[in-house]
Design a protein around this motif. Sequence first.
Motif, short mmCIF file in Angstrom:
data_model
loop_
_atom_site.label_atom_id
_atom_site.label_comp_id
_atom_site.label_asym_id
_atom_site.label_seq_id
_atom_site.Cartn_x
_atom_site.Cartn_y
_atom_site.Cartn_z
N UNK A 182 0.84 -1.19 0.00
CA UNK A 182 0.00 0.00 0.00
C UNK A 182 0.88 1.24 0.00
N UNK A 183 0.23 2.39 -0.11
CA UNK A 183 0.92 3.67 -0.17
C UNK A 183 0.73 4.42 1.14
N UNK A 184 1.78 5.09 1.58
CA UNK A 184 1.70 5.99 2.73
C UNK A 184 1.92 7.39 2.21
N UNK A 185 1.07 8.32 2.59
CA UNK A 185 1.18 9.71 2.18
C UNK A 185 1.61 10.54 3.38
N UNK A 186 2.67 11.34 3.24
CA UNK A 186 3.16 12.20 4.32
C UNK A 186 3.38 13.61 3.80
N UNK A 187 3.03 14.59 4.60
CA UNK A 187 3.36 15.98 4.29
C UNK A 187 4.74 16.26 4.86
N UNK A 188 5.74 15.92 4.12
CA UNK A 188 7.10 15.91 4.64
C UNK A 188 7.82 17.24 4.57
N UNK A 189 7.20 18.26 3.99
CA UNK A 189 7.86 19.56 3.97
C UNK A 189 7.50 20.39 5.21
N UNK A 190 6.77 19.81 6.13
CA UNK A 190 6.34 20.51 7.33
C UNK A 190 7.50 20.69 8.32
N UNK A 191 7.39 21.71 9.16
CA UNK A 191 8.37 21.94 10.23
C UNK A 191 7.95 21.12 11.44
N UNK A 192 8.88 20.38 12.02
CA UNK A 192 8.60 19.63 13.23
C UNK A 192 9.86 19.59 14.08
N UNK A 193 9.75 20.11 15.28
CA UNK A 193 10.88 20.06 16.20
C UNK A 193 10.67 18.84 17.10
N UNK A 194 11.37 17.77 16.76
CA UNK A 194 11.21 16.53 17.51
C UNK A 194 12.42 15.63 17.26
N UNK A 195 12.38 14.45 17.86
CA UNK A 195 13.43 13.46 17.62
C UNK A 195 13.37 12.93 16.19
N UNK A 196 12.23 13.14 15.54
CA UNK A 196 12.05 12.67 14.16
C UNK A 196 12.39 13.76 13.16
N UNK A 197 13.35 14.63 13.50
CA UNK A 197 13.78 15.66 12.57
C UNK A 197 15.29 15.83 12.66
N UNK A 198 15.86 16.43 11.62
CA UNK A 198 17.29 16.68 11.56
C UNK A 198 17.54 18.02 10.88
N UNK A 199 18.68 18.62 11.14
CA UNK A 199 18.99 19.90 10.51
C UNK A 199 19.30 19.69 9.03
N UNK A 200 18.64 20.51 8.21
CA UNK A 200 18.85 20.48 6.76
C UNK A 200 18.87 21.92 6.26
N UNK A 201 19.22 22.09 5.01
CA UNK A 201 19.10 23.39 4.35
C UNK A 201 17.95 23.28 3.36
N UNK A 202 16.97 24.16 3.52
CA UNK A 202 15.78 24.14 2.67
C UNK A 202 15.59 25.53 2.09
N UNK A 203 15.67 25.64 0.78
CA UNK A 203 15.56 26.93 0.09
C UNK A 203 16.60 27.91 0.61
#
Length: 108
Positions: free
Chosen positions: A5-26
């Motif tokens: 099956x398919x999983x859909x995620x809004x992955x461009x969202x900001x989230x401050x949690x253990x499930x995030x990492x520092x990146x450069x975006x735009x």
Amino acid sequence: LKRKNIIFMLSDQFMKSKASTEITFLGVKTLGITSPVQLSMKTGADIVVAHLEENETYDELIFSDPINSDFTHDIQKNTQIIFDYFSYIIIQKPEKYFWIHNRFKPYN
């Protein structure tokens, strides 16, 4: 995922949690959600980015090629690959991209 099956995620969202990492975006240092990359690395599932393009007579849903084929075990690097793709899409037609929240919040 086990049932193909398919999983859909809004992955461009900001989230401050253990499930995030520092990146450069735009060109801005911010946090990026790592959940899609973690799922892909754990299951071997493909990641495909989708976005909508408006045309004069219809809207078209555009899908990327799978972009995880070169993934290493580096979650930050792999997450950056996804956000580089988001950036590429947005830069093509920035007037079409719409955020409903403050994407670049302080996180330190």
